[in-house]
Design a protein around this motif. Structure first.
Motif, PDB file in Angstrom:
ATOM      1  N   UNK A  42       0.861  -1.182   0.000  1.00  0.00           N
ATOM      2  CA  UNK A  42       0.000   0.000   0.000  1.00  0.00           C
ATOM      3  C   UNK A  42       0.899   1.233   0.000  1.00  0.00           C
ATOM      4  N   UNK A  62       0.988   3.851   2.951  1.00  0.00           N
ATOM      5  CA  UNK A  62       1.186   3.420   4.337  1.00  0.00           C
ATOM      6  C   UNK A  62       2.670   3.164   4.587  1.00  0.00           C
ATOM      7  N   UNK A  66       1.840  -1.248   6.631  1.00  0.00           N
ATOM      8  CA  UNK A  66       1.672  -2.292   5.635  1.00  0.00           C
ATOM      9  C   UNK A  66       1.639  -3.662   6.297  1.00  0.00           C
ATOM     10  N   UNK A  75      -1.623  -4.048   8.632  1.00  0.00           N
ATOM     11  CA  UNK A  75      -2.980  -3.843   8.116  1.00  0.00           C
ATOM     12  C   UNK A  75      -3.859  -5.092   8.210  1.00  0.00           C
ATOM     13  N   UNK A  76      -3.296  -6.219   7.759  1.00  0.00           N
ATOM     14  CA  UNK A  76      -4.077  -7.461   7.785  1.00  0.00           C
ATOM     15  C   UNK A  76      -4.476  -7.859   9.192  1.00  0.00           C
ATOM     16  N   UNK A 117      -4.786  -5.802  11.775  1.00  0.00           N
ATOM     17  CA  UNK A 117      -5.729  -4.807  12.286  1.00  0.00           C
ATOM     18  C   UNK A 117      -7.138  -5.142  11.823  1.00  0.00           C
ATOM     19  N   UNK A 118      -7.263  -5.509  10.546  1.00  0.00           N
ATOM     20  CA  UNK A 118      -8.579  -5.843  10.008  1.00  0.00           C
ATOM     21  C   UNK A 118      -9.194  -7.056  10.684  1.00  0.00           C
ATOM     22  N   UNK A 119      -8.342  -7.899  11.254  1.00  0.00           N
ATOM     23  CA  UNK A 119      -8.860  -9.081  11.925  1.00  0.00           C
ATOM     24  C   UNK A 119      -9.120  -8.826  13.399  1.00  0.00           C
ATOM     25  N   UNK A 179       4.590  -8.993   5.266  1.00  0.00           N
ATOM     26  CA  UNK A 179       3.143  -8.895   5.351  1.00  0.00           C
ATOM     27  C   UNK A 179       2.524 -10.289   5.387  1.00  0.00           C
ATOM     28  N   UNK A 233       0.985 -12.630   9.558  1.00  0.00           N
ATOM     29  CA  UNK A 233      -0.342 -13.204   9.719  1.00  0.00           C
ATOM     30  C   UNK A 233      -0.298 -14.621  10.246  1.00  0.00           C
ATOM     31  N   UNK A 238      -3.374  -4.429  -5.715  1.00  0.00           N
ATOM     32  CA  UNK A 238      -3.632  -3.726  -4.467  1.00  0.00           C
ATOM     33  C   UNK A 238      -4.978  -4.165  -3.895  1.00  0.00           C
ATOM     34  N   UNK A 254      -7.103 -10.185   0.578  1.00  0.00           N
ATOM     35  CA  UNK A 254      -6.464 -11.220   1.392  1.00  0.00           C
ATOM     36  C   UNK A 254      -6.209 -10.697   2.800  1.00  0.00           C
ATOM     37  N   UNK A 255      -5.948  -9.400   2.893  1.00  0.00           N
ATOM     38  CA  UNK A 255      -5.739  -8.793   4.208  1.00  0.00           C
ATOM     39  C   UNK A 255      -7.053  -8.569   4.960  1.00  0.00           C
ATOM     40  N   UNK A 256      -8.135  -8.998   4.377  1.00  0.00           N
ATOM     41  CA  UNK A 256      -9.393  -8.951   5.097  1.00  0.00           C
ATOM     42  C   UNK A 256     -10.139  -7.629   5.028  1.00  0.00           C
ATOM     43  N   UNK A 257      -9.847  -6.816   3.998  1.00  0.00           N
ATOM     44  CA  UNK A 257     -10.560  -5.554   3.855  1.00  0.00           C
ATOM     45  C   UNK A 257     -11.757  -5.757   2.933  1.00  0.00           C
ATOM     46  N   UNK A 273     -13.995  -0.929   3.533  1.00  0.00           N
ATOM     47  CA  UNK A 273     -12.661  -0.725   4.119  1.00  0.00           C
ATOM     48  C   UNK A 273     -11.648  -0.405   3.036  1.00  0.00           C
ATOM     49  N   UNK A 276      -7.751   2.498   1.541  1.00  0.00           N
ATOM     50  CA  UNK A 276      -6.774   2.445   0.450  1.00  0.00           C
ATOM     51  C   UNK A 276      -7.078   3.468  -0.632  1.00  0.00           C
ATOM     52  N   UNK A 311      -5.164   7.142  -1.455  1.00  0.00           N
ATOM     53  CA  UNK A 311      -4.417   7.156  -2.720  1.00  0.00           C
ATOM     54  C   UNK A 311      -4.893   8.279  -3.628  1.00  0.00           C
TER      55      UNK A 311
END
Ligand SMILES: Nc1ncnc2c1ncn2[C@@H]1O[C@H](COP(=O)(O)OP(=O)(O)OP(=O)(O)O)[C@@H](O)[C@H]1O
Ligand SMILES: [Mg+2]
Lengths: 374, 278
Positions: free
Chosen positions: A88, A91, A96, A99-100, A102-104, A147, A151, B168, B174-177, B181, B186, B190
């Protein structure tokens, strides 16, 4: 950490393109699988189906015993490293990585701890506050790996993660990826079209061609016993020499010349496979004449390109070897590969007769040791 | 030598651009009768304070409720309301068009795009009729909302979103967004430069609106600066001379905020319109 089962998986894109066909791979817990094949053979498509970025048209994929065909990518417990890193850009490295998590809804303290651990492992600590733009390609690659690591997923998926790096960095990152994967013991699927990368990284290789599996096996197994002419010419550098040959009464003819080689095969046409590095030069005796057209010096190796029985052939020799005026070639009998002419599939010759051949043909004479001249 | 020549050309350009504004400003410091008899002035008068004090703070208009300040406030409400509303709306529209595969998405895009060919003036009466029926005449809602849909904005954001690498989105998935979100975490950050550029364009557009506010507002407390200028010049009855000095002063004042905004956001603005990577 989990086992991944890919069972009869196919991908049919809208428009009817069959990008992946009937693929079966059973990946053990902690195994490093490399998908390798030429461009367009469906490697990325297969990986992306496991990731959940493409729908699975047919078959099923399960991770850790759980069928995940209809599970969202985020719920599959996988992490993916992309070719262009896909960091990203707005960020910092820290964000970076975080992020994953945090979302969880991971607690802040745990995020901090995991990011710190990953940063230490990947030597990213000095860069945590930087934006990706201010990092070198190798560092960005590490962030992308980080990243994935933070996880602690059941599986890592890599799609040509090193192909944007220069040759030297690629080699060192390759080593790091391998070590990291061994240390973490995370099941991994790695896509590449670079056969060297594939050979060095894989516990098992999966060679794909046109959406189908050509061969699955340990790197050396694939190298020593390629299942088809496709695999033979794809794995190994320089590519295996493939010559049209004829078997007649146990003897092998290349073109219309008797080669002095023998094989326990029925009469008929075959494709004969000879690795450049298995061929030996002999100055006298029964070897087959070889005329050099040109020479490539690679430093560690010298490649002799030339003709044998009217067919192009490459021989790899040590660079400090004096080239005799009259070159003849030999090869160990167990280094011969045979493939069916029509299907390209490997043919195993029967066990070589222990006794000299019954009728005492000219083949037997030179086969005193392991080597046969031709 | 060439440098001198270049500078001469630039200076000439500056003179052409700034000259009239300076003249307007200097003229605004004179008495209206003087302006009326002598025309535009190029020497400093001594009524700077009087004029601007009067324009900004003294009540005027038929009802005696409007001051320069209240007009300034209305102009700001309109300008910022337009800019923010248009940006939010067009970003959401572009997000839907680019990232969601819904039926006839392309058709929707072209429908929005072709409205570029229909300026406000074409639909001004129907819009007005609708607003009257809804009882929104003389409200800020009525002033702002009907003009919010923006094909230009949607188009620019669409182009920008399409230039954002697909990976992106995939990494974020995959990061769960989820969709929301991804948009907020993002895409919006941007688009920062793009948003700044849009903000300037749309703010100035809203600030300079004339026809629509004139139609929609009869209550003087809703008058904007641009309308105020017109109002001053409208008093041409009998032997009365319009307050030219005040009109000039108001014009100068009306010009200041957009200029300031452009100057402040300039670097973002240029980046937003030219930067296409990431
Ligand atoms: N969205 C799509 N629609 C139709 N066909 C597609 C689509 N994506 C990929 N394909 C086709 O599927 C085949 C496999 O593509 P894929 O991207 O998996 O190849 P690859 O093995 O990863 O190649 P490379 O090494 O070049 O990345 C290709 O023939 C490609 O043209
Ligand atoms: Mg690919």
């Amino acid at each position: 950490m989990a086992r991944i089962e890919i069972a009869r998986v196919s991908k049919i894109y809208t428009g009817g393109v069959r990008a992946v066909s009937d693929v079966d791979i059973d990946i053990a817990d902690g195994e490093f699988i490399v998908l390798v094949g030429p461009s367009g053979c469906g490697k990325s498509t297969l990986l992306r189906m496991v990731a959940g970025l493409e729908t699975i048209s047919e078959g099923s994929v399960s991770i850790g015993g759980r069928r995940i065909n209809d599970v969202e990518p985020a719920e599959r417990d996988i992490a993916m490293v992309f070719q262009n890193y896909a960091l990203y850009p707005h960020m910092s490295v820290y964000k970076n990585l975080a992020y994953g998590l945090k979302n969880r809804g991971t607690p802040k303290a745990e995020i901090d701890a995991r990011v710190a651990e990953a940063a230490r492992m990947l030597e990213l600590e000095p860069y945590l506050e930087r934006k990706p733009r201010a990092l070198s390609g190798g560092q960005r690659q590490r962030v992308a790996m980080g990243r994935a690591i933070v996880r602690k997923p059941a599986a890592f998926l890599f799609d040509e993660p090193l192909s944007n790096l220069d040759a030297k960095l690629r080699v060192s990152m390759r080593g790091e990826i391998k070590q990291l994967q061994k240390r973490l013991g995370t099941t991994s699927i790695y896509v590449t079209h670079d056969q060297l990368e594939a050979m060095t990284l894989a516990d098992r290789l999966v060679v794909l061609n046109g959406g189908r599996i050509e061969q699955i096996g340990a790197p050396l197994e694939v190298y020593h016993r390629p299942a088809s002419t496709f695999v033979a010419s794809f794995i190994g550098s320089p590519a295996m020499n493939l010559l049209p040959a004829t078997v007649f009464n146990g003897g092998i003819l290349i073109g219309d010349q008797l080669s002095g080689l023998s094989a326990n095969l029925p009469n008929g046409h075959v494709t004969l496979g000879l690795r450049a590095e298995d061929l030996r030069l002999v100055t006298q005796g029964t070897g087959m004449p070889f005329t050099i057209s040109f020479i490539e010096d690679l430093g560690a190796q010298r490649l002799l390109h030339g003709l044998c029985g009217g067919h192009p052939l490459v021989v790899a020799v040590s660079p400090d070897l004096d080239l005799p005026a009259n070159i003849r070639l030999t090869i160990a009998a167990d280094r011969l590969h045979f493939f069916a002419v029509d299907t390209g599939k490997r043919i195993e010759p029967g066990p070589a007769p222990v006794q000299p051949a019954q009728n005492g043909t000219e083949t037997a004479a030179s086969e005193a040791g392991m080597t046969a001249g031709f | 030598m060439k440098k001198v020549f270049d500078h001469l050309i630039l200076l000439f350009g500056v003179f052409l651009m700034i000259g009239p504004i300076v003249v307007a400003f200097i003229t605004s410091t004179h008495e209206p009768t003087e302006i009326y008899s002598k025309g535009l002035m190029i020497t400093w008068g001594d009524h700077f304070y009087d004029t601007y004090h009067k324009v900004l703070l003294e009540s005027g208009g038929f009802t005696g409720k409007v001051t320069g300040l209240s007009e300034l406030r209305n102009s700001f409400i309109l300008g910022i309301g337009f800019a923010v509303g248009k940006i939010v709306l067009s970003m959401l529209a572009a997000y839907a068009i680019v990232y969601f595969r819904f039926r006839m998405g392309v058709i929707f895009f072209w429908m929005i795009f072709t409205t570029l060919l229909l300026p406000l003036e074409v639909r001004i009466l129907p819009s007005y009729a609708v607003m009257t029926k809804l009882g929104l005449v003389d409200t800020y809602t009525g002033l702002i909302v009907p003009l919010l849909a923006s094909a230009t904005g949607t188009f620019y954001f669409r182009q920008f979103f399409r230039s954002v690498p697909e990976e992106l989105l995939e990494a974020a998935r995959i990061d769960g967004a989820g969709p929301l979100k991804f948009f907020i975490d993002i895409l919006v950050p941007l688009s920062r430069n793009m948003i700044a550029a849009m903000f300037i364009v749309m703010f100035v557009y809203g600030w300079n609106q004339y026809l629509w506010p004139m139609l929609m507002t009869t209550d003087e407390s809703f008058f904007t600066l641009v309308r105020g200028i017109k109002q001053i010049l409208l008093v041409w009855v009998g032997s009365q001379i319009p307050d030219y000095n005040q009109a000039f002063a108001l014009a100068i004042l009306a010009m200041l905020p957009p200029v300031l905004i452009v100057v402040i956001f300039q670097s973002w603005f240029i980046k937003g319109l030219t930067e296409s990577d990431k």
